[in-house]
Design a protein around this motif. Structure first.
Motif, PDB file in Angstrom:
ATOM      1  N   TYR A 123      38.062   2.308  -3.466  1.00  0.00           N
ATOM      2  CA  TYR A 123      38.975   3.366  -3.064  1.00  0.00           C
ATOM      3  C   TYR A 123      38.680   3.743  -1.619  1.00  0.00           C
ATOM      4  O   TYR A 123      37.554   3.559  -1.128  1.00  0.00           O
ATOM      5  CB  TYR A 123      38.860   4.599  -3.971  1.00  0.00           C
ATOM      6  CG  TYR A 123      37.658   5.463  -3.656  1.00  0.00           C
ATOM      7  CD1 TYR A 123      36.417   5.175  -4.211  1.00  0.00           C
ATOM      8  CD2 TYR A 123      37.749   6.545  -2.780  1.00  0.00           C
ATOM      9  CE1 TYR A 123      35.299   5.958  -3.912  1.00  0.00           C
ATOM     10  CE2 TYR A 123      36.642   7.329  -2.482  1.00  0.00           C
ATOM     11  CZ  TYR A 123      35.422   7.032  -3.045  1.00  0.00           C
ATOM     12  OH  TYR A 123      34.329   7.794  -2.730  1.00  0.00           O
ATOM     13  N   THR A 124      39.691   4.241  -0.946  1.00  0.00           N
ATOM     14  CA  THR A 124      39.551   4.789   0.400  1.00  0.00           C
ATOM     15  C   THR A 124      40.521   5.961   0.519  1.00  0.00           C
ATOM     16  O   THR A 124      41.645   5.885   0.042  1.00  0.00           O
ATOM     17  CB  THR A 124      39.923   3.738   1.477  1.00  0.00           C
ATOM     18  OG1 THR A 124      39.122   2.586   1.302  1.00  0.00           O
ATOM     19  CG2 THR A 124      39.687   4.291   2.885  1.00  0.00           C
ATOM     20  N   ILE A 125      40.061   7.030   1.141  1.00  0.00           N
ATOM     21  CA  ILE A 125      40.945   8.163   1.406  1.00  0.00           C
ATOM     22  C   ILE A 125      41.611   7.928   2.760  1.00  0.00           C
ATOM     23  O   ILE A 125      40.930   7.752   3.766  1.00  0.00           O
ATOM     24  CB  ILE A 125      40.154   9.488   1.456  1.00  0.00           C
ATOM     25  CG1 ILE A 125      39.301   9.669   0.186  1.00  0.00           C
ATOM     26  CG2 ILE A 125      41.110  10.667   1.711  1.00  0.00           C
ATOM     27  CD1 ILE A 125      39.957  10.274  -0.987  1.00  0.00           C
ATOM     28  N   GLY A 126      42.930   7.934   2.782  1.00  0.00           N
ATOM     29  CA  GLY A 126      43.677   7.687   4.014  1.00  0.00           C
ATOM     30  C   GLY A 126      44.135   8.977   4.678  1.00  0.00           C
ATOM     31  O   GLY A 126      43.795  10.074   4.230  1.00  0.00           O
TER      32      GLY A 126
ATOM     33  N   SER B 274      28.143   3.335  -7.973  1.00  0.00           N
ATOM     34  CA  SER B 274      27.926   1.901  -7.821  1.00  0.00           C
ATOM     35  C   SER B 274      27.146   1.663  -6.525  1.00  0.00           C
ATOM     36  O   SER B 274      27.044   2.562  -5.675  1.00  0.00           O
ATOM     37  CB  SER B 274      29.275   1.188  -7.733  1.00  0.00           C
ATOM     38  OG  SER B 274      29.931   1.570  -6.528  1.00  0.00           O
TER      39      SER B 274
ATOM     40  N   THR C 215      28.157   0.129  -4.006  1.00  0.00           N
ATOM     41  CA  THR C 215      29.115   0.405  -2.925  1.00  0.00           C
ATOM     42  C   THR C 215      29.228   1.900  -2.675  1.00  0.00           C
ATOM     43  O   THR C 215      29.280   2.354  -1.523  1.00  0.00           O
ATOM     44  CB  THR C 215      30.503  -0.164  -3.290  1.00  0.00           C
ATOM     45  OG1 THR C 215      30.364  -1.550  -3.571  1.00  0.00           O
ATOM     46  CG2 THR C 215      31.496   0.021  -2.156  1.00  0.00           C
ATOM     47  N   ASP C 216      29.266   2.682  -3.755  1.00  0.00           N
ATOM     48  CA  ASP C 216      29.356   4.145  -3.605  1.00  0.00           C
ATOM     49  C   ASP C 216      28.151   4.673  -2.828  1.00  0.00           C
ATOM     50  O   ASP C 216      28.292   5.541  -1.959  1.00  0.00           O
ATOM     51  CB  ASP C 216      29.391   4.826  -4.978  1.00  0.00           C
ATOM     52  CG  ASP C 216      30.655   4.516  -5.755  1.00  0.00           C
ATOM     53  OD1 ASP C 216      31.686   4.226  -5.129  1.00  0.00           O
ATOM     54  OD2 ASP C 216      30.589   4.577  -7.002  1.00  0.00           O
TER      55      ASP C 216
ATOM     56  N   GLU D 127      28.374   3.628   0.902  1.00  0.00           N
ATOM     57  CA  GLU D 127      29.395   4.375   1.654  1.00  0.00           C
ATOM     58  C   GLU D 127      29.029   5.855   1.819  1.00  0.00           C
ATOM     59  O   GLU D 127      29.521   6.519   2.733  1.00  0.00           O
ATOM     60  CB  GLU D 127      30.759   4.255   0.965  1.00  0.00           C
ATOM     61  CG  GLU D 127      31.331   2.841   0.936  1.00  0.00           C
ATOM     62  CD  GLU D 127      31.885   2.394   2.283  1.00  0.00           C
ATOM     63  OE1 GLU D 127      31.972   3.221   3.208  1.00  0.00           O
ATOM     64  OE2 GLU D 127      32.231   1.199   2.398  1.00  0.00           O
TER      65      GLU D 127
ATOM     66  N   ALA E 239      26.194   6.926   2.653  1.00  0.00           N
ATOM     67  CA  ALA E 239      25.202   7.056   3.731  1.00  0.00           C
ATOM     68  C   ALA E 239      25.917   7.267   5.061  1.00  0.00           C
ATOM     69  O   ALA E 239      25.786   6.476   5.993  1.00  0.00           O
ATOM     70  CB  ALA E 239      24.320   5.809   3.775  1.00  0.00           C
ATOM     71  N   ASN E 240      26.682   8.329   5.133  1.00  0.00           N
ATOM     72  CA  ASN E 240      27.501   8.628   6.301  1.00  0.00           C
ATOM     73  C   ASN E 240      27.182  10.055   6.726  1.00  0.00           C
ATOM     74  O   ASN E 240      27.414  10.992   5.969  1.00  0.00           O
ATOM     75  CB  ASN E 240      28.983   8.494   5.908  1.00  0.00           C
ATOM     76  CG  ASN E 240      29.934   8.736   7.061  1.00  0.00           C
ATOM     77  OD1 ASN E 240      29.554   9.346   8.073  1.00  0.00           O
ATOM     78  ND2 ASN E 240      31.156   8.277   6.909  1.00  0.00           N
ATOM     79  N   PRO E 241      26.637  10.244   7.920  1.00  0.00           N
ATOM     80  CA  PRO E 241      26.257  11.597   8.332  1.00  0.00           C
ATOM     81  C   PRO E 241      27.418  12.585   8.331  1.00  0.00           C
ATOM     82  O   PRO E 241      27.209  13.789   8.226  1.00  0.00           O
ATOM     83  CB  PRO E 241      25.698  11.410   9.754  1.00  0.00           C
ATOM     84  CG  PRO E 241      26.078  10.042  10.173  1.00  0.00           C
ATOM     85  CD  PRO E 241      26.324   9.240   8.942  1.00  0.00           C
ATOM     86  N   LEU E 242      28.640  12.073   8.423  1.00  0.00           N
ATOM     87  CA  LEU E 242      29.800  12.965   8.382  1.00  0.00           C
ATOM     88  C   LEU E 242      30.008  13.549   6.988  1.00  0.00           C
ATOM     89  O   LEU E 242      30.763  14.505   6.820  1.00  0.00           O
ATOM     90  CB  LEU E 242      31.060  12.216   8.824  1.00  0.00           C
ATOM     91  CG  LEU E 242      31.066  11.724  10.269  1.00  0.00           C
ATOM     92  CD1 LEU E 242      32.280  10.841  10.528  1.00  0.00           C
ATOM     93  CD2 LEU E 242      31.053  12.895  11.244  1.00  0.00           C
ATOM     94  N   LEU E 243      29.345  12.953   5.998  1.00  0.00           N
ATOM     95  CA  LEU E 243      29.505  13.413   4.611  1.00  0.00           C
ATOM     96  C   LEU E 243      28.220  14.066   4.100  1.00  0.00           C
ATOM     97  O   LEU E 243      28.014  14.174   2.885  1.00  0.00           O
ATOM     98  CB  LEU E 243      29.886  12.235   3.700  1.00  0.00           C
ATOM     99  CG  LEU E 243      31.023  11.320   4.192  1.00  0.00           C
ATOM    100  CD1 LEU E 243      31.321  10.246   3.157  1.00  0.00           C
ATOM    101  CD2 LEU E 243      32.270  12.127   4.508  1.00  0.00           C
TER     102      LEU E 243
ATOM    103  N   TRP F 282      27.634  16.256   0.739  1.00  0.00           N
ATOM    104  CA  TRP F 282      28.820  16.122  -0.117  1.00  0.00           C
ATOM    105  C   TRP F 282      28.445  15.929  -1.580  1.00  0.00           C
ATOM    106  O   TRP F 282      27.370  15.438  -1.913  1.00  0.00           O
ATOM    107  CB  TRP F 282      29.654  14.932   0.352  1.00  0.00           C
ATOM    108  CG  TRP F 282      30.736  15.323   1.324  1.00  0.00           C
ATOM    109  CD1 TRP F 282      30.665  16.283   2.289  1.00  0.00           C
ATOM    110  CD2 TRP F 282      32.045  14.748   1.411  1.00  0.00           C
ATOM    111  NE1 TRP F 282      31.851  16.343   2.964  1.00  0.00           N
ATOM    112  CE2 TRP F 282      32.713  15.424   2.455  1.00  0.00           C
ATOM    113  CE3 TRP F 282      32.707  13.742   0.712  1.00  0.00           C
ATOM    114  CZ2 TRP F 282      34.034  15.102   2.814  1.00  0.00           C
ATOM    115  CZ3 TRP F 282      34.009  13.427   1.075  1.00  0.00           C
ATOM    116  CH2 TRP F 282      34.657  14.106   2.109  1.00  0.00           C
TER     117      TRP F 282
END
Lengths: 141, 91
Positions: A56-59, A92, A94-95, A98, A100-104, A107
Motif C-alpha cells: 500500500y502507499t498513501i497518495g 511485515s 516491508t512494514d 518503511e 524507518a522514516n524520520p518523518l513518521l 507514528w
C-alpha cells in the motif's frame, strides 16, 4: 495506547472490506491523550495508490483528505492503518522497513487482518526496527 | 514556468510555514532546485547526497508518483500540481 470510537472502528473495518481484493489503507488523525496514549478523532480512508494486494502507499489524495481533518482542528496525523488480507495483523518486513522514516517518528501503525475471517485490529509502534505492540481500546457508547 | 508545490505538514517549518508554494521549472528536478534555493533546509529532506530523491519522500505530479515516470526528469506543465509527501507505505 490507541483509543478510538466505535464509529472509527466500523469505518476502518468497512474500508478494509471495501478495498478487497487489494490492501486498504487510511490515516489516523487525533491527539495525545496522556503519556503514551493517543485518541483518534478521525479516520481518513485513503485510496491505495499502489493498487496492490501486497503493498500500500498513501497518495496525494489521501494526504489532502487528512489535511482537511487537521485543518478542521481534529489534531495531527498520528498514524496509519492498513490491511493484511492473508496474513496476521503484525508488521511485515516491508512494514518495518518503511516505518524507518524520520518523518513518521512516533507514528502508530495499526493493521487489520482478514486472514481468519473476522477482522483483527492490532496497533504497533515501530522504532529503530523494533516492533512494540500497544493496546487498542475501542470505546463503545 | 511556475507550478504549484504542496508541502507536507512536517516540512512546512522549513518553508516559512507555507502549505503551498510556487516554484519554477520544467522538470521535477528543476522545480526542486528552485524550491531548495529559496528554502535551503528542505534540501537534505528531499534529496540524497548524490542528488537522487530521498526514499523518505514521495513526489507526485498530479496523481502520479515520479518514481514511476521519469523520476527527476519528469516534465511538468503550468497547470500541474506537484505534491511532496512523506513516504507512507508497507506491505
Amino acid at each position: 495506547m490507541l483509543r478510538l470510537g466505535e464509529t472509527h472502528y466500523r469505518q476502518i473495518v468497512g474500508h478494509v472490506y471495501d478495498g478487497l481484493p487489494l490492501e486498504a489503507c487510511g490515516l489516523l488523525v487525533g491527539r495525545a491523550d496522556g503519556p503514551g496514549r493517543v485518541k483518534v478523532e478521525a479516520f481518513v480512508p485513503c485510496r491505495n495508490a499502489a493498487a496492490s494486494a501486497k503493498r500500500y502507499t498513501i497518495g496525494p489524495d489521501g494526504w489532502a483528505a487528512a489535511d482537511r481533518e487537521t485543518d478542521a482542528g481534529r489534531g495531527e496525523v498520528l498514524g496509519v492503518v492498513h490491511s493484511h488480507t492473508h496474513t496476521d495483523a503484525y508488521p511485515s518486513p516491508t512494514d518495518v522497513e518503511e516505518a524507518a522514516n524520520p518523518l513518521l517518528a512516533g507514528w502508530h501503525f495499526a493493521i487489520v487482518s482478514l486472514k481468519d475471517g473476522p477482522p483483527v485490529l492490532r496497533s504497533f509502534l515501530i522504532e529503530d526496527g523494533v516492533v512494540t505492540e500497544e493496546p487498542v481500546v475501542v470505546e463503545r457508547r | 514556468m511556475p507550478v504549484e508545490v504542496r508541502i507536507p505538514t512536517m516540512m512546512r517549518q522549513d518553508a516559512d510555514g507555507q502549505a503551498t508554494v510556487t516554484a519554477q521549472g520544467s522538470t521535477i528536478g528543476e522545480v526542486l532546485d528552485d524550491l531548495v534555493a529559496r528554502y535551503p533546509r528542505l534540501g537534505g529532506k528531499l534529496r540524497n547526497d548524490d542528488g537522487t530523491l530521498h526514499k523518505f519522500v514521495n513526489v507526485y505530479v498530479n496523481d502520479d508518483d515520479v518514481r514511476y515516470l521519469d523520476k527527476l526528469d519528469t516534465k511538468v506543465a503550468e497547470a500541474d500540481v506537484v505534491s511532496i509527501l512523506p513516504a507512507v507505505a508497507g506491505g
